[in-house]
Design an enzyme around this catalytic site. Structure first.
Site, PDB file in Angstrom:
ATOM      1  N   GLU A 155     -10.052 -16.113  -5.717  1.00  0.00           N
ATOM      2  CA  GLU A 155     -11.455 -16.594  -5.785  1.00  0.00           C
ATOM      3  C   GLU A 155     -11.747 -16.824  -7.015  1.00  0.00           C
ATOM      4  O   GLU A 155     -10.983 -16.525  -7.969  1.00  0.00           O
ATOM      5  CB  GLU A 155     -11.875 -15.934  -5.309  1.00  0.00           C
ATOM      6  CG  GLU A 155     -12.371 -14.261  -5.925  1.00  0.00           C
ATOM      7  CD  GLU A 155     -13.642 -13.375  -5.546  1.00  0.00           C
ATOM      8  OE1 GLU A 155     -14.440 -14.034  -4.901  1.00  0.00           O
ATOM      9  OE2 GLU A 155     -13.706 -12.296  -5.943  1.00  0.00           O
TER      10      GLU A 155
ATOM     11  N   ASN B  92     -14.782 -17.406  -9.116  1.00  0.00           N
ATOM     12  CA  ASN B  92     -16.542 -16.553  -9.551  1.00  0.00           C
ATOM     13  C   ASN B  92     -17.363 -17.469 -10.821  1.00  0.00           C
ATOM     14  O   ASN B  92     -17.256 -17.899 -11.632  1.00  0.00           O
ATOM     15  CB  ASN B  92     -16.554 -15.041  -9.857  1.00  0.00           C
ATOM     16  CG  ASN B  92     -15.887 -14.180  -9.519  1.00  0.00           C
ATOM     17  OD1 ASN B  92     -16.136 -14.209  -8.436  1.00  0.00           O
ATOM     18  ND2 ASN B  92     -14.934 -12.932  -9.617  1.00  0.00           N
TER      19      ASN B  92
HETATM   20  P1  ADP Z   1     -14.419 -10.110  -3.897  1.00  0.00           P
HETATM   21  O1  ADP Z   1     -14.747 -10.797  -4.225  1.00  0.00           O
HETATM   22  O2  ADP Z   1     -14.332  -8.529  -3.675  1.00  0.00           O
HETATM   23  O3  ADP Z   1     -14.065  -9.738  -6.077  1.00  0.00           O
HETATM   24  P2  ADP Z   1     -11.222 -10.603  -4.427  1.00  0.00           P
HETATM   25  O4  ADP Z   1     -10.880 -12.097  -3.691  1.00  0.00           O
HETATM   26  O5  ADP Z   1     -11.558 -11.066  -5.993  1.00  0.00           O
HETATM   27  O6  ADP Z   1     -12.347 -10.016  -3.881  1.00  0.00           O
HETATM   28  O7  ADP Z   1     -10.677  -9.096  -4.303  1.00  0.00           O
HETATM   29  C1  ADP Z   1     -10.830  -8.153  -5.023  1.00  0.00           C
HETATM   30  C2  ADP Z   1      -9.516  -6.981  -5.160  1.00  0.00           C
HETATM   31  O8  ADP Z   1      -9.103  -7.048  -4.179  1.00  0.00           O
HETATM   32  C3  ADP Z   1      -8.466  -7.473  -6.691  1.00  0.00           C
HETATM   33  O9  ADP Z   1      -8.490  -7.925  -7.525  1.00  0.00           O
HETATM   34  C4  ADP Z   1      -6.910  -6.953  -5.835  1.00  0.00           C
HETATM   35  O10 ADP Z   1      -7.476  -6.487  -6.408  1.00  0.00           O
HETATM   36  C5  ADP Z   1      -7.308  -6.934  -4.573  1.00  0.00           C
HETATM   37  N1  ADP Z   1      -6.636  -8.117  -3.685  1.00  0.00           N
HETATM   38  C6  ADP Z   1      -7.475  -9.346  -3.480  1.00  0.00           C
HETATM   39  N2  ADP Z   1      -6.461 -10.270  -2.293  1.00  0.00           N
HETATM   40  C7  ADP Z   1      -5.249  -8.963  -2.582  1.00  0.00           C
HETATM   41  C8  ADP Z   1      -3.521  -9.492  -2.092  1.00  0.00           C
HETATM   42  N3  ADP Z   1      -3.076 -10.327  -0.876  1.00  0.00           N
HETATM   43  N4  ADP Z   1      -2.674  -8.484  -2.025  1.00  0.00           N
HETATM   44  C9  ADP Z   1      -3.796  -7.268  -2.934  1.00  0.00           C
HETATM   45  N5  ADP Z   1      -4.405  -7.265  -3.109  1.00  0.00           N
HETATM   46  C10 ADP Z   1      -5.408  -7.818  -3.469  1.00  0.00           C
HETATM   47 MG    MG Z   2     -13.044 -10.737  -7.409  1.00  0.00          MG
END
Ligand code: ADP
Ligand code: MG
Ligand code: ADP
Length: 668
Positions: A288, A290
């Site tokens: 994503e 930010n």
């Molecule tokens: P948020 O908006 O809650 O920050 P993210 O998409 O950035 O959501 O994901 C948060 C955390 O979740 C990441 O830092 C990672 O540790 C874990 N994560 C996200 N996507 C995956 C994935 N496809 N496989 C494993 N872990 C994931």
């Molecule tokens: Mg995130």
């Protein structure tokens, strides 16, 4: 450049933005809620405007009031910080509509990137690799089952809206899909008013690597290197560092290029962060973007010597970026620890109260971004981040040690914090070796998975405890002596003093030689010799600085009755100190009875009851969650202290509770 801006935030980030403004000669207007009237960010700003009552929905989230305050006070721009309205497209729109500059990207870009589904579309168009999955809203369980089969288990169910790790569910097998979808949708509908979900492959033991970018309004985009944020708890970052051990020059270049490509595709201007997940094979995938300043931006600042807030202000004012990609040089290493008001021993429940004592630290290569002081109130209304401690060093190990030392002498009293927990992580052998992954905390710091303390560390703590005890005894003894006996230095050689020191299950025989007149001491602990230099004693600071065998160490300590509590490098221990005679006697004293069984479930924190998970007459087990309480934007379960049967439920959903309120009574 702007002459005056409004900062639509509170706490450490508001203060951090004010600091740069002050350096640049830009006036600042703070906003605050009633409960924050006397808080630090209000005093630090040139002017301040009251928004309304404590709940964010009536203060820090009221767009119209904030825009009006900026207009009334002659501001030209609004800095949103992080959280609150920082990624709120309608707010960015309203700011610009009012003729002000928004210090962040445009509303259109925020909207496109804030939605994880449209952000993935953008990434794909920009040629950025994304995690294999189904990046469209799922419409039925049937479809979900089919898509999950194609992607391959385990899969990660993710909300399109959302953040802070909320609403994500790992699903290992098909029969878990239904319940996972339902609970994830419930959570995101409540939290974000949107329950669209999508799905991607769950990458096992990945690292979280993110790229900081800065872009101006003239199409220039540059990357400021990576940060590693793999140390997470419940998908929330705890410790961050820059650069990352997992990223070499070539990978940095490729990830940087991809992050810039995405920003260009989106028409991005201002500071932003592109988050990637890096798998064990070294492949990286977009997660994503930010669209704001991140909590962990200081580690980038310390290795690049750039001020990201200054760059944000310049870009928002329409100026071209003052640097090019070639000017960006990564020097040394930086690490950040987030200090939060939460209690690791009670499953990280938020902790609230008055900060009764605060000894902020100074030191070479240590930066403290803090929002609190003695007298600050930590309330249930806002998130639990109190401060960030950031270190810099030539190497990763230098930065790590500097951070450990800083945390060893950092003191916050009044609320419980995760200080010793983060320090323990920094001292874990796997962390020292750089074997990081997002599962690190789960793997090494599960409940009860207590780490065996290295012998030298326990002995250093025993020395600190004995030192303080001995000197206090001496002071008392001195003050009781008749005046005549106190005059003039004594030429009689000091004897060795002997103590028996008990900490956890260990018993140490400690001998020490020295006198309060000189800082030099000799210690033996269970037969091992130590040279100890004690420069100053200031009990009231509850900090002790000792040089043990040529290494400076800092300890935090507290008297608890006749016991001395010591915290050092993430370990805490209560020591009991005896003279050999007392020890011989103490061993024959009868033991105290174990505490009587708890008949009540008590609320461990103030908050709002969300749900009761049991009924009267139901059989419950120790450790089972019985009541859900929401506090500081977090839901936490309150678990049963015993095996038993529910006699009566006193709590009711929707009602506020205070710490100590009875929630449930058990049959005796
Ligand atoms: P948020 O908006 O809650 O920050 P993210 O998409 O950035 O959501 O994901 C948060 C955390 O979740 C990441 O830092 C990672 O540790 C874990 N994560 C996200 N996507 C995956 C994935 N496809 N496989 C494993 N872990 C994931
Ligand atoms: Mg995130
Ligand atoms: P730094 O500035 O790097 O934190 P200092 O040596 O200046 O390190 O110590 C920080 C603070 O800790 C000082 O204000 C000092 O009063 C206190 N302090 C230093 N040594 C001791 C000690 N042995 N016992 C109690 N407090 C100490």
């Amino acid at each position: 450049m702007f002459k005056k801006i409004l900062i639509a935030n509170r706490g450490e980030i508001a203060i951090r933005v004010i600091r740069t403004c002050r350096r640049l000669g830009i006036g600042t207007v703070a906003v605050f809620s009633e409960i924050d009237a006397r808080s630090l960010h209000v005093r630090e700003a040139d002017e301040a405007v009251l928004l309304g009552p404590a709940p964010s929905s009536e203060s820090y989230l009221v767009k119209e009031k904030i825009v009006q305050a900026a207009l009334d006070h002659g501001c030209e721009a609004i800095h949103p910080g992080y959280g609150f309205l920082s990624e709120n497209a309608p707010f960015a729109h309203a700011v610009v509509q009012a003729g002000l500059a928004f210090i962040g990207p445009s509303a259109k870009v925020i909207a496109a990137l804030g939605d994880k589904i449209s952000a993935k579309d953008l990434a794909i168009r920009a040629g950025v690799p994304v995690v294999p999955g189904y990046h469209k809203p799922l419409t039925s369980l049937k479809q979900l089952e089919r898509v999950a089969d194609e992607v391959g288990y385990p899969v990660l169910l993710k909300p399109a809206a959302g953040g802070g790790g909320r609403g994500m569910r790992i699903v290992a097998a098909q029969d878990e899909l239904g319940p996972a979808l339902k609970s994830a949708q419930d959570e995101t509908r409540k939290g974000f008013g949107d329950d669209r979900m999508f799905l991607e492959r769950y990458i096992t033991t990945p690292r979280h690597i993110e790229i900081q970018i800065i872009a101006d309004q003239h199409g220039e985009v540059i990357s400021l290197g990576e940060r590693e944020c793999s140390i997470q708890r419940r998908y929330q970052k705890v410790i961050e560092e820059a650069p990352s051990l997992a990223v070499n020059r070539e990978l940095r270049r490729r990830m940087g290029a991809m992050a810039c490509a995405l920003a260009r595709e989106a028409g991005y201007a201002n500071a932003g962060t592109v988050e990637f997940i890096l798998d064990e094979r070294g492949d990286f995938f977009f997660m994503e973007m930010n669209t704001r300043l991140q909590v962990e931006h200081p580690v980038t600042e310390l290795v690049t010597s750039l001020d990201l807030v200054e760059l944000q202000l310049q870009v928002a004012a329409g100026e071209p970026l003052p640097i090019t990609q070639d000017d960006v040089v990564i020097k040394g290493w930086s690490m950040e620890a987030r200090i939060c008001a939460e209690d690791p021993s009670r499953n990280f429940l938020p902790s609230t109260g008055l900060i009764t004592r605060y000894a902020p630290l100074r030191g070479e290569h240590v930066r403290l971004d803090s929002g609190i002081e003695s007298g600050s109130l930590v309330s249930v209304y806002y998130d639990s981040l109190l401060s960030k401690v950031i270190s810099w060093g030539e190497t990763r190990e230098d930065a790590r040690r500097t951070l450990v030392h800083a945390l060893n002498r950092y003191r916050v009293e009044g609320v419980t914090t995760n200080l010793d927990f983060v320090n323990a992580i920094l001292n874990h052998p796997a962390f020292i070796d750089g074997r990081l992954s997002t599962g690190f905390i789960e793997e090494y710091f599960q409940k009860d998975a207590l780490l065996e303390q290295p012998r030298e560390r326990m002995e250093a703590m025993a020395i600190a405890a004995t030192m303080v005890y001995h000197n206090r005894q001496n002071l008392v003894r001195e003050s009781l002596k008749p005046m005549a006996a106190r005059v003039g230095p004594s030429h009689k050689p000091e004897p060795w003093h002997r103590y028996v020191v008990k900490g956890d299950e260990h018993v140490f025989e400690v001998q020490l030689l020295g006198s309060p007149a000189s800082p030099h001491w000799s210690f033996t602990v269970n037969g091992t010799d130590y040279d100890v230099i004690s420069p100053v004693f200031e009990f009231y600071r509850r900090r002790l600085k000792l040089k043990i065998n040529d290494q400076y160490q800092y300890f935090r300590l507290e008297y608890q009755g006749n016991f001395i509590w010591v915290a050092f490098s993430g370990f805490t221990c209560v020591f009991e100190i005896y003279t050999p005679r007392e020890w011989a006697l103490a061993r024959f004293m009868p033991r105290r009875e174990e505490g009587v069984q708890d008949k009540h479930l008590i609320s461990p924190l103030p908050g709002m009851v969300v749900d009761i998970l049991v009924k009267e007459g139901e059989r419950v087990f120790r450790g089972q969650d019985l009541v859900l309480i929401e506090s500081m934007k977090m839901e936490c379960g309150v678990s049963s202290p015993c095996d038993g049967t529910v006699e009566a439920v006193q709590a009711s959903p929707g009602k506020a509770v205070e710490t100590g309120d009875v929630l449930i009574t058990f049959k005796s």
